[in-house]
Design a protein around this motif. Structure first.
Motif, mmCIF file in Angstrom:
data_model
loop_
_atom_site.group_PDB
_atom_site.id
_atom_site.type_symbol
_atom_site.label_atom_id
_atom_site.label_comp_id
_atom_site.label_asym_id
_atom_site.label_seq_id
_atom_site.Cartn_x
_atom_site.Cartn_y
_atom_site.Cartn_z
ATOM 1 N N ALA A 81 74.613 -49.756 101.716
ATOM 2 C CA ALA A 81 74.610 -48.304 101.879
ATOM 3 C C ALA A 81 76.035 -47.756 101.928
ATOM 4 N N VAL A 82 76.877 -48.417 102.709
ATOM 5 C CA VAL A 82 78.279 -48.002 102.790
ATOM 6 C C VAL A 82 78.952 -48.133 101.435
ATOM 7 N N GLN A 83 78.662 -49.233 100.747
ATOM 8 C CA GLN A 83 79.278 -49.472 99.445
ATOM 9 C C GLN A 83 78.842 -48.414 98.433
ATOM 10 N N THR A 84 77.538 -48.071 98.432
ATOM 11 C CA THR A 84 77.045 -47.062 97.501
ATOM 12 C C THR A 84 77.691 -45.716 97.779
ATOM 13 N N HIS A 85 77.843 -45.385 99.062
ATOM 14 C CA HIS A 85 78.497 -44.130 99.425
ATOM 15 C C HIS A 85 79.936 -44.118 98.929
ATOM 16 N N ASP A 86 80.640 -45.228 99.101
ATOM 17 C CA ASP A 86 82.018 -45.319 98.635
ATOM 18 C C ASP A 86 82.105 -45.214 97.115
ATOM 19 N N VAL A 87 81.117 -45.826 96.421
ATOM 20 C CA VAL A 87 81.122 -45.764 94.961
ATOM 21 C C VAL A 87 80.975 -44.322 94.485
ATOM 22 N N LEU A 129 86.447 -56.665 83.143
ATOM 23 C CA LEU A 129 85.293 -56.066 82.476
ATOM 24 C C LEU A 129 85.751 -55.178 81.328
ATOM 25 N N PRO A 130 85.010 -55.183 80.224
ATOM 26 C CA PRO A 130 85.379 -54.313 79.107
ATOM 27 C C PRO A 130 85.038 -52.859 79.408
ATOM 28 N N LEU A 131 85.890 -51.952 78.980
ATOM 29 C CA LEU A 131 85.592 -50.522 79.010
ATOM 30 C C LEU A 131 85.184 -50.125 77.596
ATOM 31 N N ASN A 136 78.824 -57.525 91.489
ATOM 32 C CA ASN A 136 77.883 -56.433 91.229
ATOM 33 C C ASN A 136 78.578 -55.074 91.281
ATOM 34 N N LEU A 137 79.470 -54.915 92.255
ATOM 35 C CA LEU A 137 80.214 -53.667 92.371
ATOM 36 C C LEU A 137 81.044 -53.422 91.116
ATOM 37 N N ALA A 138 81.741 -54.448 90.652
ATOM 38 C CA ALA A 138 82.606 -54.299 89.484
ATOM 39 C C ALA A 138 81.807 -53.923 88.237
ATOM 40 N N LYS A 139 80.643 -54.542 88.056
ATOM 41 C CA LYS A 139 79.807 -54.225 86.891
ATOM 42 C C LYS A 139 79.387 -52.759 86.906
ATOM 43 N N GLY A 140 78.968 -52.293 88.076
ATOM 44 C CA GLY A 140 78.548 -50.898 88.180
ATOM 45 C C GLY A 140 79.684 -49.927 87.906
ATOM 46 N N LEU A 141 80.856 -50.241 88.448
ATOM 47 C CA LEU A 141 82.005 -49.368 88.233
ATOM 48 C C LEU A 141 82.406 -49.321 86.759
#
Length: 574
Positions: free
Chosen positions: A212-218, A317-319, A345-350
């Protein structure tokens, strides 16, 4: 009896210490969330080891009910018995892994008990297997997706398990032994199972809070990086974006490159990863060339030629914009062990979100450079109210269902990316348009659960070409206008059929119908109405006529039982 209770309490302490250590192993934490055969086999092996330890640390009871203390009970006479915590382990195995894992662990633990007793007391094989299967079956139906049963429920399951075991002991070994061991083993094994499961639940609860904290930060992070990524990839925008990403994440260094040069590097190793210089690491070069995400868990895998580089693990990760790799996002740690599944997982989403932001910037730049009314009308389809409603829904879900919030965020990214791709194309594959509709409806259904039902009747190849937004505009029109304030029973049916050399597309709803006074004007002009202006339908109609001629105009039929909008376009395959 009291002495036996104290001795078993010591054995329980050993099992619970091992349980605490086990939960802190990432490999085990991944296993309990998977439903694969490999995961079940691994859980069986782990809990069987625990069952064997329980047997080995048991308390020997002689024929005369005398307690014998030994550090490890590797064997005992056939006439003697053991008081141990094996039932606790089998109970937990059943709750965590289900009836198969519980039953197999019970079977193997029972076999070890028979071998330990010099091939005596064969009933333990049957009783232990039965305990594991029954507890696993019950646990399967009472646990929720994110947590295991509550402590008191687990304690009741432990009592049930021990009662089954004691029934077998009573039948095959006599009542005297049961009187001696029943209360100590019942109390300790039920309490122990409850504590073991509570340790698991505590971990799962902490993980949900972390998500939850991570999603908020994202969300905060993406909101702050949007203005810079919309400028495209350049040294200034990349430097600003890297600074923001590092501030909102736990990575020791963040870097962004284009296909050739380092555009920015913030954090550790910035003394030799310098903006404007050529890409140094072999890892980054490989990602840019292949377009695939790569992970480095050791310093050597990064491939930095600088011998004193402090970077030891990385995610690169590729952009991508329109399917083409235009650069790379690099996230580094100075300690290899800090790279975990959470960071991956965080990196993939970003990377997915940043690619969408770059695509938005490219689309905006094209709209400035190309004075094309068609592109502008397509851009109008990206409804800002829908976007902000979706963001508000995601923010609300973070407090109640983190997994749904993550899924909705991914759907929003898919919808946004599809919208931007449609801006730059006059025709796209049907499958791509269908995915656009699915992402839109997924977000709407997240906001209003069970309000809409969408069905498909696709009788054409998924590669057939259709105008972008041709389905999405019609579906959105139904969602916004067809059902008034009706909260359920709202159905939308999409059909695509090939008719000779043409493709017929139809979107039908069971809504309240369209006012006959508006029906003739709808799709032809902007209409002043309390429920909307009809601009989207008018734009779609103009695009269809411009692409395929007047025969492809919108055909609208409506009654109080619902509305159907049809399109007939030439059949084209990729």
């Amino acid at each position: 009896m009291f002495t036996l209770f104290i001795l078993l309490l010591q054995r329980l302490g050993i099992i619970l210490v091992l349980a605490f250590l086990l939960v802190n192993v990432s490999f085990f934490r991944k296993l309990i969330t998977k439903k694969t055969i490999k995961a079940q086999v691994a859980l069986i092996l782990i809990f069987t080891v625990f069952a064997v330890i329980s047997n080995l640390t048991g308390v020997e009871i002689t024929r005369s009910n005398t307690l014998v203390q030994t550090p490890f009970l590797t064997g005992l006479p056939q006439s003697d018995s053991i008081a141990n915590t094996r039932t606790l382990v089998i109970t937990v195995a059943g709750i965590v892994g289900g009836p198969i894992v519980g039953g197999v662990v019970g079977f193997l633990g029972g076999i070890h008990r028979v071998l330990q007793g010099n091939f005596s007391d064969y009933f333990y094989i049957v009783s232990s297997t039965l305990v594991g299967w029954i507890i696993g079956l019950i646990g399967k139906y009472i646990k929720t997706p994110n947590t295991y049963p509550k402590p008191w429920t687990t304690a009741l399951l432990g009592i049930l398990a021990e009662s089954i075991q004691m029934t077998f002991i009573w039948i095959f070994s006599g009542l005297a032994l049961v009187k001696l061991i029943f209360i100590p083993m019942l109390l300790l094994n039920s309490i122990g199972a409850s504590v073991f499961i509570s340790i698991l639940n505590a971990y799962l609860s902490n993980e949900q809070q972390l998500k939850a904290v991570q999603t908020h930060d994202v969300l905060n992070l993406t909101n702050k990086t949007l203005p810079y990524f919309r400028q495209g990839l350049n040294i200034n925008s990349a430097q600003k974006a890297c600074t923001i990403i590092k501030r909102y994440t736990n990575f020791d260094a963040i870097g962004i490159t284009d296909r050739i040069n380092v555009l920015a590097h913030v954090g550790a190793a910035e003394d030799h990863h310098v903006a404007g210089q050529a890409v140094l690491t072999d890892l980054s070069k490989h990602v840019i060339a292949s377009g695939e995400t790569k992970y480095a868990y050791h310093k050597e895998e990064i491939g930095c030629p600088h011998h004193e580089c402090p970077l030891e693990s990385a995610i690169v990760l590729p952009l991508k914009v329109n399917g083409k790799t235009i650069g790379a996002l690099k996230m580094y740690f100075t300690k290899a062990e800090r790279l975990t599944q959470v960071e991956e997982n965080l990196a993939k989403g970003l990377a997915s979100i940043f690619s969408s932001q770059l695509a938005l910037g490219l689309a905006e730049e094209q709209s400035k450079l190309i004075s094309d009314a068609e592109i502008k009308s397509l851009q109008a389809q990206i409804n800002p109210h829908f976007f902000f409603n979706a963001i508000n829904t995601i923010s609300a879900l973070m407090r109640t269902d983190v997994d749904k919030a993550r899924a909705a965020l991914l759907q929003l990214s898919t919808f946004f990316r599809s919208s931007l791709q449609g801006v730059q194309e006059t025709e796209i594959p049907l499958q791509q348009e269908q995915e656009h509709v699915n992402s839109y409806m997924s977000l709407e259904q997240t906001r209003f659960p069970d309000k809409y039902t969408v069905s498909y009747d696709i009788q054409a190849s998924s590669d057939v070409k259709v105008p972008p937004f041709c389905l999405q505009v019609l579906v959105e029109n139904s969602v916004k206008h067809a059902f008034s304030n009706r909260k359920n029973g709202n159905k939308i049916h999409i059909s695509v059929k090939q008719e000779q050399n043409n493709l017929q597309i139809a979107v039908a709803d069971n809504g309240i119908g369209i006012n006959p006074d508006l029906l003739k004007r709808l799709g032809q002009e902007t209409i002043t109405s309390s429920t909307g202006t009809g601009t989207a339908l008018a734009n779609l109609n103009r695009r269809l006529i411009g692409l395929y001629g007047n025969e492809s105009h919108l055909q609208i039929t409506s009654s109080p039982e619902g509305t159907t909008i049809r399109i007939m376009i030439p059949f084209k395959e990729a």
